[in-house]
Enzyme design. Structure first.
Site, PDB file in Angstrom:
ATOM      1  N   GLU A 258       0.828  -1.207   0.000  1.00  0.00           N
ATOM      2  CA  GLU A 258       0.000   0.000   0.000  1.00  0.00           C
ATOM      3  C   GLU A 258       0.863   1.258   0.000  1.00  0.00           C
ATOM      4  O   GLU A 258       0.600   2.206  -0.738  1.00  0.00           O
ATOM      5  CB  GLU A 258      -0.936   0.008   1.225  1.00  0.00           C
TER       6      GLU A 258
ATOM      7  N   ASN B 157       1.139   3.858  -3.145  1.00  0.00           N
ATOM      8  CA  ASN B 157       0.801   5.272  -3.000  1.00  0.00           C
ATOM      9  C   ASN B 157       1.875   6.162  -3.616  1.00  0.00           C
ATOM     10  O   ASN B 157       1.572   7.130  -4.319  1.00  0.00           O
ATOM     11  CB  ASN B 157       0.636   5.651  -1.523  1.00  0.00           C
TER      12      ASN B 157
ATOM     13  N   ARG C 133     -10.265   4.281  -7.660  1.00  0.00           N
ATOM     14  CA  ARG C 133      -9.573   3.636  -6.541  1.00  0.00           C
ATOM     15  C   ARG C 133     -10.418   3.631  -5.279  1.00  0.00           C
ATOM     16  O   ARG C 133     -11.278   4.459  -5.084  1.00  0.00           O
ATOM     17  CB  ARG C 133      -8.244   4.352  -6.271  1.00  0.00           C
TER      18      ARG C 133
END
Lengths: 106, 149
Positions: free
Chosen positions: B48, B52, B104
């Site tokens: 994650e 990002n 998303r």
């Protein structure tokens, strides 16, 4: 992938993350366009990893199938991907089923 | 006995490097007192944070993402940083299901916070972003040496 009785079965293999989500998205969309399948079965026994990018790709297909009144089923998810699916709330939207993996997907 | 170790990886902000980052940190975690389940959680958290940086940090022009992974008696520390755009509103960004991108889910921070013991984020527009995540190892012996989970 295989079409059985109006349902598209997709056997997914490997990791579903930012690097692979687009390919999954494109291939499943094309198969849904081609087959006009009503329901989508995602066979997940060989999926070793899912993160939120992967979830997004699944959710996108879910929205499409649901708009046409169909269902998405998650077949044979392994524990780690299942935990991620559950934490994101996807199990409230999609049923998890256990099926014989050799019979399940083409 | 956990020997102290620290690894630094600098990589271009490419999607294929997200998996590479997972592998590096998973290997380090496997050598510590984490359960197999813990290691799976660490992999998601790292994925994650690096995703990002790849997706939001630089826009279309690729930049560098830095991964630091350190093992010590207190556990595992992972730092993911970039020198990209930075986050304009950090409180908003950390809210579940918030995303600037309609495709998303906005769950990156939710997974990081659930799967790691602590998550600290420093960011400002134009000043890049730095995410520090820590997880304590609580079992006896590395996962690879034991039978069962």
């Amino acid at each position: 992938m295989a079409l059985r009785g109006g349902s598209l079965w997709v056997r997914m293999v490997g990791e579903l993350d930012e690097a692979t989500a687009d390919q999954f998205r494109t291939e499943v969309e094309a198969a849904l366009d081609r087959t006009r399948a009503h329901d989508l079965h995602l066979e997940l026994s060989r999926v070793t990893f899912i993160d939120s990018s992967g979830l997004g790709a699944i959710i996108g297909r879910y929205k499409r199938v649901r708009r046409a009144g169909g269902r998405v089923l998650l077949v044979n998810p392994a524990p780690a991907p299942l935990k991620v699916l559950e934490m994101a709330g996807l199990l409230r939207l999609m049923e998890v089923v256990q099926a014989d993996p050799d019979v399940a997907a083409g | 006995m956990v020997r102290e170790n620290r690894v630094v990886l600098e990589m271009p902000s490419l999607p294929e490097n997200v998996g590479l980052a997972r592998l590096v940190v998973a290997q380090m975690a496997a050598q510590m007192q984490f359960t197999v389940s813990d290691i799976e959680e660490v992999k998601v958290a790292v994925s994650e944070a690096v995703t990002n940086a790849v997706v939001h940090g630089y826009g279309d022009a690729p930049g560098t993402v830095r991964l630091e992974a350190a093992a010590g008696p207190a556990g595992l520390e992972v730092v993911v940083s970039d020198r990209g755009r930075g986050i304009a509103n950090l409180d908003l960004a950390r809210q579940p299901a918030y995303s600037t991108d309609p495709e998303r889910m906005g769950l990156g921070f939710v997974f990081m916070e659930n799967f790691m013991d602590t998550v600290e984020v420093e960011s400002a527009p134009g000043a890049g972003t730095r995410v520090v995540m820590r997880k304590r190892a609580t079992r006896c012996g590395p996962a690879i040496a034991s039978s069962g989970t």
